[in-house]
Write a protein that holds these residues in place. Structure first.
Motif, PDB file in Angstrom:
ATOM      1  N   TYR A  79       0.827  -1.207   0.000  1.00 38.39           N
ATOM      2  CA  TYR A  79       0.000   0.000   0.000  1.00 38.39           C
ATOM      3  C   TYR A  79       0.856   1.249   0.000  1.00 38.39           C
ATOM      4  O   TYR A  79       2.064   1.199   0.247  1.00 38.39           O
ATOM      5  N   VAL A  80       0.196   2.358  -0.299  1.00 37.06           N
ATOM      6  CA  VAL A  80       0.850   3.657  -0.220  1.00 37.06           C
ATOM      7  C   VAL A  80       0.314   4.337   1.033  1.00 37.06           C
ATOM      8  O   VAL A  80      -0.893   4.554   1.175  1.00 37.06           O
ATOM      9  N   LEU A  81       1.217   4.640   1.942  1.00 39.78           N
ATOM     10  CA  LEU A  81       0.879   5.356   3.169  1.00 39.78           C
ATOM     11  C   LEU A  81       1.323   6.798   2.953  1.00 39.78           C
ATOM     12  O   LEU A  81       2.515   7.063   2.767  1.00 39.78           O
ATOM     13  N   THR A  82       0.361   7.689   2.936  1.00 41.09           N
ATOM     14  CA  THR A  82       0.671   9.092   2.674  1.00 41.09           C
ATOM     15  C   THR A  82       0.583   9.865   3.982  1.00 41.09           C
ATOM     16  O   THR A  82      -0.458   9.877   4.638  1.00 41.09           O
ATOM     17  N   TYR A  83       1.706  10.452   4.390  1.00 45.04           N
ATOM     18  CA  TYR A  83       1.783  11.299   5.580  1.00 45.04           C
ATOM     19  C   TYR A  83       1.811  12.746   5.129  1.00 45.04           C
ATOM     20  O   TYR A  83       2.740  13.155   4.422  1.00 45.04           O
ATOM     21  N   ASP A  84       0.815  13.502   5.521  1.00 45.21           N
ATOM     22  CA  ASP A  84       0.765  14.931   5.190  1.00 45.21           C
ATOM     23  C   ASP A  84       1.075  15.182   3.718  1.00 45.21           C
ATOM     24  O   ASP A  84       1.840  16.073   3.364  1.00 45.21           O
ATOM     25  N   GLY A  85       0.518  14.346   2.841  1.00 45.74           N
ATOM     26  CA  GLY A  85       0.678  14.534   1.406  1.00 45.74           C
ATOM     27  C   GLY A  85       1.918  13.904   0.797  1.00 45.74           C
ATOM     28  O   GLY A  85       2.088  13.941  -0.418  1.00 45.74           O
ATOM     29  N   ARG A  86       2.788  13.302   1.600  1.00 48.79           N
ATOM     30  CA  ARG A  86       4.007  12.687   1.068  1.00 48.79           C
ATOM     31  C   ARG A  86       3.880  11.161   1.092  1.00 48.79           C
ATOM     32  O   ARG A  86       3.701  10.562   2.161  1.00 48.79           O
ATOM     33  N   PRO A  87       3.993  10.502  -0.068  1.00 44.57           N
ATOM     34  CA  PRO A  87       3.790   9.050  -0.113  1.00 44.57           C
ATOM     35  C   PRO A  87       4.999   8.267   0.403  1.00 44.57           C
ATOM     36  O   PRO A  87       6.143   8.675   0.246  1.00 44.57           O
ATOM     37  N   SER A  88       4.687   7.143   1.027  1.00 42.30           N
ATOM     38  CA  SER A  88       5.692   6.170   1.415  1.00 42.30           C
ATOM     39  C   SER A  88       5.154   4.816   0.958  1.00 42.30           C
ATOM     40  O   SER A  88       4.034   4.431   1.310  1.00 42.30           O
ATOM     41  N   TYR A  89       5.923   4.120   0.153  1.00 42.58           N
ATOM     42  CA  TYR A  89       5.492   2.847  -0.404  1.00 42.58           C
ATOM     43  C   TYR A  89       5.797   1.767   0.621  1.00 42.58           C
ATOM     44  O   TYR A  89       6.931   1.627   1.065  1.00 42.58           O
ATOM     45  N   THR A  90       4.766   1.034   1.019  1.00 47.98           N
ATOM     46  CA  THR A  90       4.832   0.217   2.216  1.00 47.98           C
ATOM     47  C   THR A  90       4.389  -1.215   1.955  1.00 47.98           C
ATOM     48  O   THR A  90       3.485  -1.455   1.165  1.00 47.98           O
ATOM     49  N   TYR A 107       7.591  -2.557   6.249  1.00 48.73           N
ATOM     50  CA  TYR A 107       8.746  -2.000   5.550  1.00 48.73           C
ATOM     51  C   TYR A 107       8.287  -0.789   4.762  1.00 48.73           C
ATOM     52  O   TYR A 107       7.219  -0.813   4.139  1.00 48.73           O
ATOM     53  N   PHE A 108       9.092   0.270   4.758  1.00 51.42           N
ATOM     54  CA  PHE A 108       8.751   1.527   4.099  1.00 51.42           C
ATOM     55  C   PHE A 108       9.808   1.891   3.067  1.00 51.42           C
ATOM     56  O   PHE A 108      10.999   1.718   3.311  1.00 51.42           O
ATOM     57  N   GLY A 109       9.348   2.406   1.931  1.00 50.92           N
ATOM     58  CA  GLY A 109      10.259   2.890   0.905  1.00 50.92           C
ATOM     59  C   GLY A 109       9.796   4.262   0.432  1.00 50.92           C
ATOM     60  O   GLY A 109       8.652   4.424   0.014  1.00 50.92           O
ATOM     61  N   ASP A 110      10.662   5.227   0.537  1.00 48.36           N
ATOM     62  CA  ASP A 110      10.328   6.576   0.078  1.00 48.36           C
ATOM     63  C   ASP A 110      10.571   6.696  -1.422  1.00 48.36           C
ATOM     64  O   ASP A 110      11.427   5.996  -1.978  1.00 48.36           O
ATOM     65  N   PRO A 111       9.838   7.592  -2.080  1.00 49.72           N
ATOM     66  CA  PRO A 111      10.040   7.763  -3.515  1.00 49.72           C
ATOM     67  C   PRO A 111      11.431   8.317  -3.815  1.00 49.72           C
ATOM     68  O   PRO A 111      12.050   8.975  -2.977  1.00 49.72           O
ATOM     69  N   PHE A 112      11.924   8.020  -5.025  1.00 55.44           N
ATOM     70  CA  PHE A 112      13.216   8.550  -5.472  1.00 55.44           C
ATOM     71  C   PHE A 112      13.157   8.760  -6.975  1.00 55.44           C
ATOM     72  O   PHE A 112      12.317   8.192  -7.662  1.00 55.44           O
ATOM     73  N   GLU A 113      14.031   9.585  -7.472  1.00 54.50           N
ATOM     74  CA  GLU A 113      14.092   9.873  -8.906  1.00 54.50           C
ATOM     75  C   GLU A 113      14.696   8.688  -9.651  1.00 54.50           C
ATOM     76  O   GLU A 113      15.639   8.060  -9.172  1.00 54.50           O
ATOM     77  N   PRO A 114      14.170   8.385 -10.837  1.00 58.18           N
ATOM     78  CA  PRO A 114      14.733   7.278 -11.601  1.00 58.18           C
ATOM     79  C   PRO A 114      16.156   7.592 -12.059  1.00 58.18           C
ATOM     80  O   PRO A 114      16.506   8.745 -12.309  1.00 58.18           O
ATOM     81  N   GLY A 115      16.942   6.535 -12.163  1.00 61.24           N
ATOM     82  CA  GLY A 115      18.321   6.694 -12.613  1.00 61.24           C
ATOM     83  C   GLY A 115      18.386   6.906 -14.115  1.00 61.24           C
ATOM     84  O   GLY A 115      17.641   6.285 -14.878  1.00 61.24           O
ATOM     85  N   PRO A 116      19.274   7.775 -14.587  1.00 64.88           N
ATOM     86  CA  PRO A 116      19.376   8.055 -16.020  1.00 64.88           C
ATOM     87  C   PRO A 116      19.842   6.842 -16.831  1.00 64.88           C
ATOM     88  O   PRO A 116      19.549   6.745 -18.020  1.00 64.88           O
ATOM     89  N   SER A 117      20.524   5.895 -16.204  1.00 71.08           N
ATOM     90  CA  SER A 117      21.049   4.745 -16.942  1.00 71.08           C
ATOM     91  C   SER A 117      19.944   3.848 -17.501  1.00 71.08           C
ATOM     92  O   SER A 117      20.165   3.128 -18.466  1.00 71.08           O
ATOM     93  N   ARG A 118      18.755   3.911 -16.946  1.00 69.99           N
ATOM     94  CA  ARG A 118      17.671   3.063 -17.442  1.00 69.99           C
ATOM     95  C   ARG A 118      16.549   3.862 -18.095  1.00 69.99           C
ATOM     96  O   ARG A 118      15.490   3.309 -18.423  1.00 69.99           O
ATOM     97  N   ALA A 119      16.750   5.125 -18.311  1.00 75.09           N
ATOM     98  CA  ALA A 119      15.709   6.027 -18.811  1.00 75.09           C
ATOM     99  C   ALA A 119      15.084   5.546 -20.117  1.00 75.09           C
ATOM    100  O   ALA A 119      13.871   5.703 -20.312  1.00 75.09           O
ATOM    101  N   GLN A 120      15.847   4.945 -20.982  1.00 76.73           N
ATOM    102  CA  GLN A 120      15.289   4.520 -22.280  1.00 76.73           C
ATOM    103  C   GLN A 120      14.287   3.382 -22.143  1.00 76.73           C
ATOM    104  O   GLN A 120      13.510   3.125 -23.058  1.00 76.73           O
TER     105      GLN A 120
END
Length: 126
Positions: A79-90, A107-120
């Motif tokens: 699920y996505v647990l959103t605290y004050d508008g910020r998502p945490s993937y759980t 277990y919690f995972g915060d969002p992150f920007e995708p790496g440029p090496s896999r952008a294509q």
């Protein structure tokens, strides 16, 4: 309890969590339940302590269930647990005993920007 009963219990739990109905949210926990957060090295023992620790959180929370899978006494919820508008993937792993949660690990995972090496090869999910 059969799998359909446990699934219905989980559906009620996550709906109560999203509605901030703490009593209904924690109704499915055994009195001696254990909750663990491995990433912060925390363990909380007892249904009342679990409920109290969650009630003390100052953030506004929303829960969006992505999927629930399981059978028998072992169930996982993504699920996505959103605290004050910020998502945490759980991911929540729940072990049932006599129809109630005996142990939960989250277990919690915060969002992150995708790496440029896999952008294509990447497409945005949302």
């Amino acid at each position: 309890m059969d799998d359909q009963d446990i699934r219905a219990t989980l559906d009620r739990h996550w709906a109560a969590s999203d509605a901030n109905d703490l009593e209904a949210e924690h109704d499915m926990y055994r009195e001696d339940a254990v909750l663990e957060y491995p990433q912060s090295d925390e363990r909380i023992r007892g249904r009342r302590n679990i409920l109290s620790s969650r009630a003390a959180q100052p953030n506004r929370k929303r829960f969006t269930v992505r999927r629930i899978i399981g059978a028998g006494n072992l169930w996982l919820t993504e699920y996505v647990l959103t605290y004050d508008g910020r998502p945490s993937y759980t991911v929540s792993i729940m072990e049932f005993l006599d129809g109630k949660v005996a142990r939960e690990t989250q277990y919690f995972g915060d969002p992150f920007e995708p790496g440029p090496s896999r952008a294509q090869w990447v497409e945005k999910i949302s």
